[in-house]
Design a protein around this motif. Structure first.
Motif, PDB file in Angstrom:
ATOM      1  N   HIS A  92       0.816  -1.218   0.000  1.00 45.25           N
ATOM      2  CA  HIS A  92       0.000   0.000   0.000  1.00 45.25           C
ATOM      3  C   HIS A  92       0.850   1.269   0.000  1.00 45.25           C
ATOM      4  CE1 HIS A  92      -3.471  -2.546   1.206  1.00 45.25           C
ATOM      5  NE2 HIS A  92      -4.203  -1.552   0.736  1.00 45.25           N
ATOM      6  N   GLY A  93       2.150   1.132   0.311  1.00 41.74           N
ATOM      7  CA  GLY A  93       2.995   2.320   0.434  1.00 41.74           C
ATOM      8  C   GLY A  93       2.890   2.968   1.796  1.00 41.74           C
ATOM      9  N   TRP A  94       2.406   2.214   2.780  1.00 41.75           N
ATOM     10  CA  TRP A  94       2.289   2.729   4.133  1.00 41.75           C
ATOM     11  C   TRP A  94       3.564   2.402   4.917  1.00 41.75           C
ATOM     12  CZ3 TRP A  94      -2.993  -0.162   5.129  1.00 41.75           C
ATOM     13  CH2 TRP A  94      -3.978   0.400   4.290  1.00 41.75           C
ATOM     14  N   THR A  95       3.633   2.904   6.139  1.00 41.32           N
ATOM     15  CA  THR A  95       4.681   2.505   7.071  1.00 41.32           C
ATOM     16  C   THR A  95       4.016   2.018   8.351  1.00 41.32           C
ATOM     17  OG1 THR A  95       4.853   4.765   7.966  1.00 41.32           O
ATOM     18  CG2 THR A  95       6.356   4.170   6.179  1.00 41.32           C
ATOM     19  N   VAL A  96       4.668   1.055   9.021  1.00 41.11           N
ATOM     20  CA  VAL A  96       4.116   0.514  10.260  1.00 41.11           C
ATOM     21  C   VAL A  96       5.213   0.518  11.313  1.00 41.11           C
ATOM     22  CG1 VAL A  96       4.611  -1.859   9.524  1.00 41.11           C
ATOM     23  CG2 VAL A  96       2.957  -1.445  11.359  1.00 41.11           C
TER      24      VAL A  96
END
Length: 514
Positions: A483-487
């Protein structure tokens, strides 16, 4: 001049007085700077023998119209003509004309201004403008190249055709050899110089010095450099332009002081452009290599997962089938065999391992289709897909975010299962948006994950539970990256684990941007 003191005295510009016949009657001292004649040498000379229109010839008719026209003329009225000087050279001049009366006769005060400097400056400005426009076009063309050698060839072609420097070459840096190799050069450079040297750190050269320092070097006269690389070189002026870590462009001329400040500035600008293109080509090549590597890894993982599925599922199904027969027989005999529970748990874990590996193998596909989804709705769906036992789910508040609904649900299912697996069947799980509305979180009230292990838990096969498969959080990480997110992992308010997802498109964030 004594006849026209009021017309000549105090005038700062070069002027002559002309009668109605077009004959010069007088002039001031400043006329000598323009025409090369003393004022007394001009008396009695026909003005049209000195001043002419390059397109029409004599300027006499034009001047006559100003003398005979009854309408008064402003001294600012001007004509762009040419003047023939005493040394027979021709220069551009601007004439300003003003008639006046004296003793019943009409005369003209003719101001003659040398405009060579203005025209030269205007021509230089036009050339610079044309060069910059051509450079812009060249830059657009160069940006389309995808190969470094092709870009090098185009760069030198533009140096010759656009910048007007016929003697030029480009050297690229060979890192393993630690040398600058000649790659491309113009035909005039080839004819003039023949073989093009390879430069290295062991031999003194302007080229290597510029490359090593990263600063352009201009030598206005190479013959004044006793320690130059080639003492017999016909090059007198040399400009060396470093291209970052990629190489240099050398531009030369057979005469000394061949480059003015404008030429140097444009050449430096072009070198910066070529360097930028080399950076882009390198990054695109690295990206293509990385994409190819990822594709190969994904194919290997997919192949491995398929083998696992094929080679393990069949034995698992056989084992489950036989276990069911044994269990039914023992039940019919009213015999209790608690050891079989351990076998069932082992088979369940093996089944979970197979499912997780298959899921993990398919997580790398890029996400193209996204939609606005309700975090509360997807969380409820994910909760329903997990054996939650006595666990409890709380949605602090809802938010809308752009995501692949199926992949988001899969990530949430793994987070919920991870919480139940590690924090117990009565764990309390909370889901909600982050305070800045730039993402969302999933938290539990378990024991948390030690700070020194938070970075490694997303790796495949790593688990803080001895009985865990270690694939659940890896799947979460894959969905996040797709998704191109960061966690990140933090400690929750209840001391448990809090997963925070950022760089998420949320409806609140979009509304704020608008």
């Amino acid at each position: 001049m004594d006849r026209f003191p009021e017309a000549l005295d105090g005038l700062p510009d070069p002027v002559v007085i002309v009668d109605t016949d077009g004959t010069i009657q007088a002039g001031n001292d400043r006329i000598t700077d323009v025409l090369g004649y003393r004022p007394d040498e001009l008396e009695g000379t026909a003005i049209d023998s000195l001043i002419f229109d390059p397109d029409e010839g004599s300027a006499g008719d034009t001047l006559d119209r100003y003398v005979t026209d009854p309408e008064p003329r402003s001294m600012s009225a001007s004509l762009d003509l040419c003047a023939r000087r005493a040394d027979d050279t021709v220069i551009p001049v601007t004439l300003s004309l003003g008639p006046f009366e004296q003793d019943g006769l009409t005369f003209l005060v003719v101001t003659i201004v040398d405009v060579r400097a203005e025209k030269a400056e205007r021509a230089a400005l036009n050339r610079r403008t044309e060069t910059l426009e051509a450079l812009h076009t060249a830059t657009q063309d160069l940006l389309k190249t995808t190969d470094r050698e092709v870009a090098a060839q185009a760069a030198i072609t533009y140096v010759e055709e656009t910048l007007g420097h016929s003697i030029a070459g480009l050297w690229l840096y060979d890192e393993p050899q630690n040398v600058l190799e000649p790659i491309v050069w113009t035909d005039p450079a080839d004819e003039l110089l023949g073989d093009h040297p390879t430069f290295d750190a062991d031999e003194r050269s302007i080229t290597w010095e510029a490359f090593e320092s990263g600063d352009p070097i201009y030598v206005s006269d190479t013959h004044a450099e006793p320690e130059r690389y080639n003492l017999s070189s016909p090059i007198r002026s040399e400009l060396v332009l470093p291209l970052g870590r990629y190489g240099v462009i050398n531009i030369g001329a057979t005469e000394a002081d061949a480059f003015d400040e404008s030429a140097l500035a444009v050449a430096r600008l072009w070198a910066a452009t070529v360097t930028m293109v080399f950076v882009r080509i390198e990054r695109e090549q690295q990206l293509r290599e990385r994409e190819a590597e990822v594709a190969r890894e994904r194919d290997r993982l997919e192949e491995f997962a398929s083998l696992v599925s094929h080679d393990l599922r069949n034995p698992l199904n056989v084992a489950r089938g036989n276990l069911a027969l044994i269990t039914d027989r023992l039940d019919s005999e009213h015999t209790d065999q608690p050891e079989l529970d351990a076998v069932i748990r082992s088979l369940d874990r093996m089944e979970a391992l197979v499912e997780d590996m298959l899921t993990l193998a398919r997580q790398g596909a890029a996400i193209d289709d996204r939609e606005w989804v309700s975090l509360e709705s997807v969380a409820a769906e994910a909760w329903g897909g997990v054996d939650t036992a006595d666990a409890d789910l709380t949605v602090a508040s809802d938010c809308r975010l752009r995501a692949d609904r199926s992949r988001l649900r899969q990530a949430l299912e793994n987070l919920f299962a991870n919480a139940i697996e590690h924090a117990g069947e009565s764990v309390r799980v909370t889901v909600g948006p982050l305070d800045d509305r730039g993402g969302f979180y999933v938290a539990d009230d378990g024991l948390g994950i030690p700070a020194d292990r938070r970075e490694e838990v997303f790796e495949a096969g790593v688990s803080t539970d001895p009985d865990g498969t270690g694939f659940g959080l890896k799947i979460v990480d894959e969905v996040t990256q797709a998704h191109g997110w960061t966690v990140t992992i933090a400690t929750g308010e209840d001391g448990g684990t809090r997963f925070e997802f950022r760089d998420v498109d949320t409806a609140d964030a979009v509304a704020a941007d608008r």
